[in-house]
Write a protein that holds these residues in place. Sequence first.
Motif, mmCIF file in Angstrom:
data_model
loop_
_atom_site.group_PDB
_atom_site.id
_atom_site.type_symbol
_atom_site.label_atom_id
_atom_site.label_comp_id
_atom_site.label_asym_id
_atom_site.label_seq_id
_atom_site.Cartn_x
_atom_site.Cartn_y
_atom_site.Cartn_z
ATOM 1 N N GLY A 69 0.791 -1.230 0.000
ATOM 2 C CA GLY A 69 0.000 0.000 0.000
ATOM 3 C C GLY A 69 0.819 1.273 0.000
ATOM 4 O O GLY A 69 0.410 2.281 -0.578
ATOM 5 N N GLY A 70 1.984 1.257 0.628
ATOM 6 C CA GLY A 70 2.785 2.466 0.719
ATOM 7 C C GLY A 70 3.901 2.565 -0.302
ATOM 8 O O GLY A 70 4.773 3.429 -0.182
ATOM 9 N N PHE A 71 3.866 1.708 -1.321
ATOM 10 C CA PHE A 71 4.941 1.687 -2.299
ATOM 11 C C PHE A 71 4.535 2.387 -3.598
ATOM 12 O O PHE A 71 3.367 2.437 -3.963
ATOM 13 C CB PHE A 71 5.357 0.249 -2.605
ATOM 14 C CG PHE A 71 6.138 -0.394 -1.485
ATOM 15 C CD1 PHE A 71 7.523 -0.353 -1.481
ATOM 16 C CD2 PHE A 71 5.490 -1.018 -0.425
ATOM 17 C CE1 PHE A 71 8.249 -0.928 -0.450
ATOM 18 C CE2 PHE A 71 6.201 -1.600 0.607
ATOM 19 C CZ PHE A 71 7.588 -1.548 0.599
ATOM 20 N N ARG A 109 3.482 -11.850 -11.256
ATOM 21 C CA ARG A 109 3.524 -10.467 -11.720
ATOM 22 C C ARG A 109 2.157 -9.971 -12.167
ATOM 23 O O ARG A 109 1.716 -8.885 -11.789
ATOM 24 C CB ARG A 109 4.533 -10.348 -12.870
ATOM 25 C CG ARG A 109 4.646 -8.911 -13.420
ATOM 26 C CD ARG A 109 4.223 -8.892 -14.876
ATOM 27 N NE ARG A 109 4.268 -7.528 -15.379
ATOM 28 C CZ ARG A 109 3.179 -6.865 -15.758
ATOM 29 N NH1 ARG A 109 1.989 -7.414 -15.658
ATOM 30 N NH2 ARG A 109 3.294 -5.647 -16.222
ATOM 31 N N ASP A 110 1.458 -10.767 -12.962
ATOM 32 C CA ASP A 110 0.147 -10.332 -13.454
ATOM 33 C C ASP A 110 -0.879 -10.273 -12.329
ATOM 34 O O ASP A 110 -1.671 -9.330 -12.252
ATOM 35 C CB ASP A 110 -0.336 -11.267 -14.571
ATOM 36 C CG ASP A 110 0.538 -11.202 -15.812
ATOM 37 O OD1 ASP A 110 1.320 -10.234 -15.939
ATOM 38 O OD2 ASP A 110 0.444 -12.112 -16.647
ATOM 39 N N GLY A 111 -0.852 -11.283 -11.459
ATOM 40 C CA GLY A 111 -1.790 -11.292 -10.343
ATOM 41 C C GLY A 111 -1.565 -10.136 -9.394
ATOM 42 O O GLY A 111 -2.524 -9.574 -8.851
ATOM 43 N N LEU A 112 -0.315 -9.781 -9.202
ATOM 44 C CA LEU A 112 -0.007 -8.649 -8.332
ATOM 45 C C LEU A 112 -0.430 -7.337 -8.974
ATOM 46 O O LEU A 112 -0.997 -6.456 -8.312
ATOM 47 C CB LEU A 112 1.494 -8.636 -8.036
ATOM 48 C CG LEU A 112 2.003 -7.583 -7.042
ATOM 49 C CD1 LEU A 112 1.428 -7.830 -5.660
ATOM 50 C CD2 LEU A 112 3.526 -7.586 -6.992
ATOM 51 N N ALA A 113 -0.168 -7.208 -10.273
ATOM 52 C CA ALA A 113 -0.438 -5.945 -10.965
ATOM 53 C C ALA A 113 -1.907 -5.548 -10.913
ATOM 54 O O ALA A 113 -2.225 -4.353 -10.866
ATOM 55 C CB ALA A 113 0.034 -6.037 -12.412
ATOM 56 N N VAL A 114 -2.798 -6.529 -10.903
ATOM 57 C CA VAL A 114 -4.230 -6.190 -10.884
ATOM 58 C C VAL A 114 -4.738 -5.921 -9.473
ATOM 59 O O VAL A 114 -5.875 -5.477 -9.305
ATOM 60 C CB VAL A 114 -5.073 -7.307 -11.534
ATOM 61 C CG1 VAL A 114 -4.675 -7.504 -12.984
ATOM 62 C CG2 VAL A 114 -4.960 -8.618 -10.771
ATOM 63 N N ARG A 115 -3.895 -6.136 -8.474
ATOM 64 C CA ARG A 115 -4.339 -5.952 -7.093
ATOM 65 C C ARG A 115 -3.717 -4.736 -6.408
ATOM 66 O O ARG A 115 -4.047 -4.438 -5.266
ATOM 67 C CB ARG A 115 -4.018 -7.221 -6.281
ATOM 68 C CG ARG A 115 -4.767 -8.446 -6.768
ATOM 69 C CD ARG A 115 -4.320 -9.715 -6.060
ATOM 70 N NE ARG A 115 -4.587 -9.688 -4.640
ATOM 71 C CZ ARG A 115 -4.243 -10.658 -3.802
ATOM 72 N NH1 ARG A 115 -3.597 -11.732 -4.267
ATOM 73 N NH2 ARG A 115 -4.520 -10.566 -2.520
ATOM 74 N N VAL A 116 -2.797 -4.072 -7.101
ATOM 75 C CA VAL A 116 -2.161 -2.886 -6.510
ATOM 76 C C VAL A 116 -2.318 -1.695 -7.450
ATOM 77 O O VAL A 116 -2.573 -1.853 -8.648
ATOM 78 C CB VAL A 116 -0.655 -3.132 -6.230
ATOM 79 C CG1 VAL A 116 -0.467 -4.232 -5.195
ATOM 80 C CG2 VAL A 116 0.100 -3.471 -7.506
ATOM 81 N N ARG A 117 -2.134 -0.524 -6.912
ATOM 82 C CA ARG A 117 -2.267 0.686 -7.716
ATOM 83 C C ARG A 117 -0.959 1.133 -8.343
ATOM 84 O O ARG A 117 -0.953 1.921 -9.287
ATOM 85 C CB ARG A 117 -2.824 1.816 -6.843
ATOM 86 C CG ARG A 117 -4.246 1.555 -6.346
ATOM 87 C CD ARG A 117 -4.776 2.741 -5.553
ATOM 88 N NE ARG A 117 -6.143 2.515 -5.116
ATOM 89 C CZ ARG A 117 -6.860 3.400 -4.410
ATOM 90 N NH1 ARG A 117 -6.310 4.571 -4.074
ATOM 91 N NH2 ARG A 117 -8.091 3.118 -4.061
#
Length: 216
Positions: free
Chosen positions: A65-67, A80-88
Amino acid sequence: MRIALINPNTSASTSGLMMEIAAGCAPAGMEFVGMTAAKGAPLITDPAALAVAAAEVADMATSLGGFDGAIVAAFGDPGRDGLAVRVRCPVAGIAEAAFAEADQVSGGRFAVVTITPGLVEAMRASANRYGHGEGLVSISTTSGDPQALTADPAALEQAMADLVAMEISRNAVRAVIIGGGPLARVARRLAPQFPVPIIEPIPSAVAHLARLLGGV
């Protein structure tokens, strides 16, 4: 800018090595925070371990959240893809960045050399997914146990150098990717030894993420 450097394997020493490489090539204003997978393998060598790593990386979304950005630092870009859709924030994979750089500098004729024969098909699939499959001429791998090889730095460097030389002479490639986050130090030592660009995935990903962040 705070950047999460995510090591999808469980080796803290590998995380430290990759952090050192990333910090040494980062533009001013980019600060790295290392994150190491809590579950999985110390070296990802087959599709099963890659799948476990992907789940671990995707689950790290709650910690980002703070990155301002994140780098997934294993050559299969697990999660990578799963992370990309869950972070801003932007997320870069080291394979994603290395394939793009190699394709560009080689004019569409490059190779990958690596220590994990069990991941060759996954690497080809990644190149195709990122749109660089036509430029990937060949993937060459060392023989024997990858973990035993990584435990012997001199033998590892010689084995990788032999593969690079073979790719240049046999396949006339114009760039070679050293395929693996844990191989970062080897990639750096090999670069001055050959007449074609030796692509180091960690610096490639740092540069790619900097561009995504607007040229930090």
